[in-house]
Design an enzyme around this catalytic site. Structure first.
Site, short mmCIF file in Angstrom:
data_model
loop_
_atom_site.label_atom_id
_atom_site.label_comp_id
_atom_site.label_asym_id
_atom_site.label_seq_id
_atom_site.Cartn_x
_atom_site.Cartn_y
_atom_site.Cartn_z
N LYS A 150 1.47 4.02 6.87
CA LYS A 150 0.50 5.16 5.52
C LYS A 150 1.30 6.39 6.38
CE LYS A 150 -2.40 1.97 4.66
NZ LYS A 150 -2.57 1.46 3.68
N SER B 151 1.14 -1.04 -0.60
CA SER B 151 -0.22 -0.25 0.18
C SER B 151 0.89 1.03 -0.06
CB SER B 151 -0.70 0.36 1.37
OG SER B 151 -0.05 0.35 2.63
#
Length: 181
Positions: free
Chosen positions: A77, A36
C-alpha cells in the site's frame, strides 16, 4: 579431495547464512499479490524492499503485515498519512485531504467510488502509526476498511525500492512526497 569438498561446503553454508541475514535485516524480496496498487505496481511484480533504517514517510509505497487482514500475509500500500496527521476522504470531489490539504494524487488509477458507511472517511492517525491506501482505490482493501484501519509502524516490513521482475517493468518505485500542512 575431502578437504576441497569440505572447503566448498563451508563456503556455501557461509554464503547462505550471509544471504539470509541480509534479506532478514537489510532488505527483502516480496511479490505483489493483487491489483490494489495499479497502475504503480502489478500483480506478480517482485519488489526489493528496504527494511533496516527505514522511517515511514508520507507517499512511500510499503509492504506491511497486519494479523487482522489476510492472516498477516504481506500487502502493498501507499502511506497517505503518518502519526499526528488527520485524513479526510471526500468521495464527491474524489479528494483525499491530509491536515486539510488536498493531496495531488496523479498515481491513482481512477476516481473513487463511495464505500459503505462502515468504511472510514475521517481518520486521526495516532503517533507510531500510519494510514495507507491502494493506488487502485476501487479495488483496494486499505486503511478505510475496519479490517485494516491505521497500521502500527512495527507492522511495516519495508519500503518498496525497486521492481525486479518482470524485467520489462523493472525500475525504481517512486515515493510521492506531499507538502505538509
Amino acid at each position: 579431495m575431502k578437504v576441497d569438498m569440505y572447503f566448498w561446503l563451508q563456503a556455501l553454508v557461509m554464503a547462505l547464512v550471509g544471504l539470509i541475514l541480509v534479506f532478514t535485516f537489510v532488505g527483502r524480496i516480496i511479490g505483489v499479490d493483487g491489483e490494489s496498487m495499479m497502475p504503480t505496481l502489478h500483480n506478480k511484480d517482485m519488489l526489493l524492499l528496504q527494511s533496516i533504517g527505514y522511517e515511514p514517510d508520507q507517499g512511500d509505497v510499503v509492504v506491511l503485515s497486519k494479523n487482522t487482514f489476510r492472516d498477516g500475509a504481506p500487502i502493498v500500500k501507499r502511506i497517505i498519512a503518518v502519526g499526528g496527521q488527520t485524513v479526510d476522504i471526500d468521495y464527491d470531489t474524489n479528494t483525499v485531504y491530509v491536515d486539510g490539504v488536498a493531496l495531488d494524487e496523479l498515481y491513482i488509477l481512477e476516481p473513487m467510488r463511495e464505500l459503505p458507511a462502515e468504511y472510514a472517511t475521517h481518520i486521526e492517525v495516532p503517533e507510531g502509526c500510519v494510514f495507507v491506501m491502494g493506488d487502485n482505490r476501487n479495488n483496494s482493501t486499505d486503511g478505510r476498511s475496519p479490517s485494516i484501519g491505521v497500521v502500527d509502524e512495527r507492522c511495516i516490513l519495508g519500503r518498496a525500492l525497486f521492481v525486479l521482475l518482470p524485467f520489462q517493468d523493472a525500475g525504481v518505485v517512486e515515493s510521492i512526497s506531499q507538502p505538509r500542512a
